[in-house]
Motif scaffolding. Structure first.
Motif, PDB file in Angstrom:
ATOM      1  N   VAL A 103      84.319 -40.401 -66.831  1.00  0.00           N
ATOM      2  CA  VAL A 103      83.046 -40.181 -67.510  1.00  0.00           C
ATOM      3  C   VAL A 103      83.205 -39.421 -68.820  1.00  0.00           C
ATOM      4  CG1 VAL A 103      81.759 -40.260 -65.342  1.00  0.00           C
ATOM      5  CG2 VAL A 103      82.556 -38.055 -66.212  1.00  0.00           C
ATOM      6  N   GLU A 104      84.334 -38.753 -69.002  1.00  0.00           N
ATOM      7  CA  GLU A 104      84.523 -37.987 -70.241  1.00  0.00           C
ATOM      8  C   GLU A 104      84.650 -38.898 -71.459  1.00  0.00           C
ATOM      9  OE1 GLU A 104      84.227 -34.852 -70.506  1.00  0.00           O
ATOM     10  OE2 GLU A 104      84.152 -34.343 -68.375  1.00  0.00           O
ATOM     11  N   SER A 105      85.105 -40.112 -71.255  1.00  0.00           N
ATOM     12  CA  SER A 105      85.255 -41.039 -72.386  1.00  0.00           C
ATOM     13  C   SER A 105      84.531 -42.356 -72.120  1.00  0.00           C
ATOM     14  CB  SER A 105      86.745 -41.316 -72.632  1.00  0.00           C
ATOM     15  OG  SER A 105      87.349 -41.894 -71.488  1.00  0.00           O
ATOM     16  N   PHE A 106      83.475 -42.290 -71.348  1.00  0.00           N
ATOM     17  CA  PHE A 106      82.773 -43.486 -70.892  1.00  0.00           C
ATOM     18  C   PHE A 106      81.772 -43.957 -71.942  1.00  0.00           C
ATOM     19  CE2 PHE A 106      80.027 -45.928 -67.969  1.00  0.00           C
ATOM     20  CZ  PHE A 106      80.995 -46.572 -67.216  1.00  0.00           C
ATOM     21  N   GLY A 107      81.895 -45.229 -72.325  1.00  0.00           N
ATOM     22  CA  GLY A 107      81.002 -45.784 -73.335  1.00  0.00           C
ATOM     23  C   GLY A 107      80.357 -47.082 -72.878  1.00  0.00           C
ATOM     24  N   ALA A 108      79.656 -47.719 -73.790  1.00  0.00           N
ATOM     25  CA  ALA A 108      78.924 -48.942 -73.455  1.00  0.00           C
ATOM     26  C   ALA A 108      79.857 -50.047 -72.988  1.00  0.00           C
ATOM     27  CB  ALA A 108      78.110 -49.402 -74.665  1.00  0.00           C
ATOM     28  N   ALA A 109      81.028 -50.165 -73.617  1.00  0.00           N
ATOM     29  CA  ALA A 109      81.977 -51.209 -73.202  1.00  0.00           C
ATOM     30  C   ALA A 109      82.496 -50.952 -71.797  1.00  0.00           C
ATOM     31  CB  ALA A 109      83.145 -51.269 -74.192  1.00  0.00           C
ATOM     32  N   ASP A 110      82.732 -49.676 -71.465  1.00  0.00           N
ATOM     33  CA  ASP A 110      83.168 -49.331 -70.108  1.00  0.00           C
ATOM     34  C   ASP A 110      82.083 -49.684 -69.092  1.00  0.00           C
ATOM     35  OD1 ASP A 110      85.695 -47.891 -70.866  1.00  0.00           O
ATOM     36  OD2 ASP A 110      84.240 -46.627 -71.894  1.00  0.00           O
ATOM     37  N   ALA A 111      80.837 -49.384 -69.444  1.00  0.00           N
ATOM     38  CA  ALA A 111      79.729 -49.689 -68.536  1.00  0.00           C
ATOM     39  C   ALA A 111      79.614 -51.194 -68.297  1.00  0.00           C
ATOM     40  CB  ALA A 111      78.425 -49.130 -69.101  1.00  0.00           C
ATOM     41  N   ALA A 112      79.791 -51.977 -69.346  1.00  0.00           N
ATOM     42  CA  ALA A 112      79.713 -53.430 -69.194  1.00  0.00           C
ATOM     43  C   ALA A 112      80.827 -53.945 -68.290  1.00  0.00           C
ATOM     44  CB  ALA A 112      79.794 -54.095 -70.565  1.00  0.00           C
ATOM     45  N   ARG A 113      82.035 -53.379 -68.450  1.00  0.00           N
ATOM     46  CA  ARG A 113      83.147 -53.819 -67.598  1.00  0.00           C
ATOM     47  C   ARG A 113      82.893 -53.477 -66.131  1.00  0.00           C
ATOM     48  NH1 ARG A 113      87.558 -52.764 -64.815  1.00  0.00           N
ATOM     49  NH2 ARG A 113      87.160 -50.528 -64.771  1.00  0.00           N
ATOM     50  N   VAL A 114      82.375 -52.271 -65.868  1.00  0.00           N
ATOM     51  CA  VAL A 114      82.102 -51.863 -64.485  1.00  0.00           C
ATOM     52  C   VAL A 114      81.002 -52.731 -63.882  1.00  0.00           C
ATOM     53  CG1 VAL A 114      81.217 -49.994 -63.038  1.00  0.00           C
ATOM     54  CG2 VAL A 114      82.921 -49.512 -64.803  1.00  0.00           C
ATOM     55  N   ARG A 115      79.965 -53.013 -64.668  1.00  0.00           N
ATOM     56  CA  ARG A 115      78.891 -53.871 -64.147  1.00  0.00           C
ATOM     57  C   ARG A 115      79.417 -55.260 -63.808  1.00  0.00           C
ATOM     58  NH1 ARG A 115      75.663 -51.218 -68.156  1.00  0.00           N
ATOM     59  NH2 ARG A 115      76.063 -52.935 -69.597  1.00  0.00           N
ATOM     60  N   ASP A 116      80.278 -55.807 -64.652  1.00  0.00           N
ATOM     61  CA  ASP A 116      80.855 -57.130 -64.383  1.00  0.00           C
ATOM     62  C   ASP A 116      81.732 -57.103 -63.130  1.00  0.00           C
ATOM     63  OD1 ASP A 116      79.605 -58.127 -66.619  1.00  0.00           O
ATOM     64  OD2 ASP A 116      81.399 -58.070 -67.893  1.00  0.00           O
ATOM     65  N   LEU A 117      82.508 -56.029 -62.976  1.00  0.00           N
ATOM     66  CA  LEU A 117      83.366 -55.893 -61.800  1.00  0.00           C
ATOM     67  C   LEU A 117      82.535 -55.897 -60.525  1.00  0.00           C
ATOM     68  CD1 LEU A 117      86.046 -55.150 -60.318  1.00  0.00           C
ATOM     69  CD2 LEU A 117      85.465 -52.743 -60.783  1.00  0.00           C
ATOM     70  N   LEU A 118      81.470 -55.121 -60.513  1.00  0.00           N
ATOM     71  CA  LEU A 118      80.652 -55.035 -59.307  1.00  0.00           C
ATOM     72  C   LEU A 118      79.936 -56.358 -59.028  1.00  0.00           C
ATOM     73  CD1 LEU A 118      79.174 -51.458 -59.713  1.00  0.00           C
ATOM     74  CD2 LEU A 118      81.127 -52.188 -58.376  1.00  0.00           C
ATOM     75  N   ALA A 119      79.447 -57.009 -60.076  1.00  0.00           N
ATOM     76  CA  ALA A 119      78.791 -58.306 -59.884  1.00  0.00           C
ATOM     77  C   ALA A 119      79.753 -59.329 -59.296  1.00  0.00           C
ATOM     78  CB  ALA A 119      78.228 -58.799 -61.215  1.00  0.00           C
ATOM     79  N   GLU A 120      81.019 -59.270 -59.706  1.00  0.00           N
ATOM     80  CA  GLU A 120      82.030 -60.189 -59.186  1.00  0.00           C
ATOM     81  C   GLU A 120      82.171 -60.072 -57.676  1.00  0.00           C
ATOM     82  OE1 GLU A 120      86.905 -60.820 -59.526  1.00  0.00           O
ATOM     83  OE2 GLU A 120      85.836 -59.533 -60.953  1.00  0.00           O
ATOM     84  N   HIS A 121      81.952 -58.852 -57.149  1.00  0.00           N
ATOM     85  CA  HIS A 121      82.132 -58.621 -55.719  1.00  0.00           C
ATOM     86  C   HIS A 121      80.801 -58.409 -54.992  1.00  0.00           C
ATOM     87  CE1 HIS A 121      86.448 -58.455 -56.231  1.00  0.00           C
ATOM     88  NE2 HIS A 121      86.288 -57.619 -57.247  1.00  0.00           N
ATOM     89  N   ASP A 122      79.706 -58.783 -55.639  1.00  0.00           N
ATOM     90  CA  ASP A 122      78.361 -58.686 -55.041  1.00  0.00           C
ATOM     91  C   ASP A 122      78.062 -57.254 -54.604  1.00  0.00           C
ATOM     92  OD1 ASP A 122      75.874 -59.568 -54.218  1.00  0.00           O
ATOM     93  OD2 ASP A 122      76.565 -60.181 -52.223  1.00  0.00           O
ATOM     94  N   LEU A 123      78.336 -56.301 -55.494  1.00  0.00           N
ATOM     95  CA  LEU A 123      78.133 -54.888 -55.223  1.00  0.00           C
ATOM     96  C   LEU A 123      77.194 -54.277 -56.255  1.00  0.00           C
ATOM     97  CD1 LEU A 123      81.860 -53.895 -54.592  1.00  0.00           C
ATOM     98  CD2 LEU A 123      80.076 -53.854 -52.841  1.00  0.00           C
TER      99      LEU A 123
END
Length: 305
Positions: free
Chosen positions: A50-70
């Motif tokens: 979270v210390e270096s978390f930005g919009a691109a990081d958030a998009a990657r995490v959202r895509d990861l979770l969507a891939e696994h239906d989470l």
């Protein structure tokens, strides 16, 4: 209602690996651990930087979770917000603000934490300290569409004598927390060993519950008769009472059928997040995952998505 897990039980795994395992083993949500990644702190997980978390990081995490239906149920940073060392306390608050920022970017409405306690002060003094220190954090979160949920763990290992070191352990304090703008991350396991009926406590305060942690507890009454409720004194070890221990759901004293039913009756539609701290199902990744499987098999039949 959905079944999730707190990722802190797998500190050596990447978020990608945890998500892949959870999504393929019946889980639908992650309570994502976000402790700072500091040298020597390998017992806590840092699945979000979270210390270096930005919009691109958030998009990657959202895509990861969507891939696994989470989904993410909450960003998790359970630390002492009233620490007796003011520099440590401020560093904790600063990291909590970064967790709030990350939650905002992810579109997650909850961040989990503790109230904590300054163990050098009385409880009354700590209540006044909390009333000064915590509302600015609540306001910071609210401005970003985030609410702080506090787990009701006593955190007795933070106190040199094993007394409660998180001023959220008792239902008596939950109304006071609400007055500060804090919400409840309800965990029944702690109430059992404290001698509190977890179902009665839930029913009386369910309007403050925004998140639920699923952990069980195994109690040995004969050992309690020897040590008392505060636990072993001679040769005391932090976090070891001598008469109770945490277990995964289904292997302890909590009546999950009645508890989940009470949540449904109250209209709770959030996540029930397994917090795995079971020493029997620990030690290796395989054992931890087996424990999570026991928890899923206990809770999944009770939860209708």
């Amino acid at each position: 209602m959905r079944l999730g897990l707190l990722t802190a039980c797998l500190p050596g795994e990447s978020l990608d690996d945890v998500a892949a395992w959870a999504g393929s083993h019946g889980y639908r949500a992650l309570e994502v651990a976000a402790w700072p990644d500091l040298p020597g702190r390998d017992w806590e997980a840092s699945h979000l930087d979270v210390e270096s978390f930005g919009a691109a990081d958030a998009a990657r995490v959202r895509d990861l979770l969507a891939e696994h239906d989470l989904e993410i149920s909450a960003v998790a940073y359970y630390e002492n917000n009233l620490h007796e060392d003011e520099q440590v306390r401020e560093a904790t608050h600063e990291h909590l603000r970064r967790c709030i920022d990350a939650a905002h970017l992810l579109g997650v409405g909850l961040v989990g934490t503790f109230v904590g306690r300054d163990v050098s002060r009385t409880v009354a003094e700590n209540l006044r300290l909390a009333e000064e220190a915590l509302p600015p954090l609540v306001a910071y979160a609210a401005a970003r569409g985030v609410r702080l949920v506090v787990e009701n763990c006593p955190m007795e290992g933070w106190h040199p004598d094993g007394y409660p070191a998180n001023l959220a352990y008792s239902p008596e304090l939950w109304g006071w927390m609400g007055d500060l703008g804090l919400w409840l991350n309800y965990d029944p396991s702690h109430l059992v060993w404290l001698g509190i009926d977890p179902l009665a406590a839930l029913e009386a305060h369910v309007d403050r519950v925004l998140h639920v942690q699923a952990k069980d507890v195994e109690v040995h009454p004969a050992a309690r008769d020897r040590y008392g409720v505060f636990g072993q004194v001679l040769d005391r070890q932090p976090w070891v009472s001598g008469w109770w221990r945490y277990r995964v759901p289904g292997l302890g004293e909590v009546d999950w059928r009645r508890l989940v039913d009470a949540l449904y009756q109250a209209g709770y539609d959030g996540v029930v997040s397994v917090e795995h701290e079971d020493p029997v199902w620990s030690g290796t990744r395989e054992r931890v995952c087996q424990g999570l499987t026991v928890a899923e098999r206990t809770l999944a039949p009770l939860i209708v998505g």
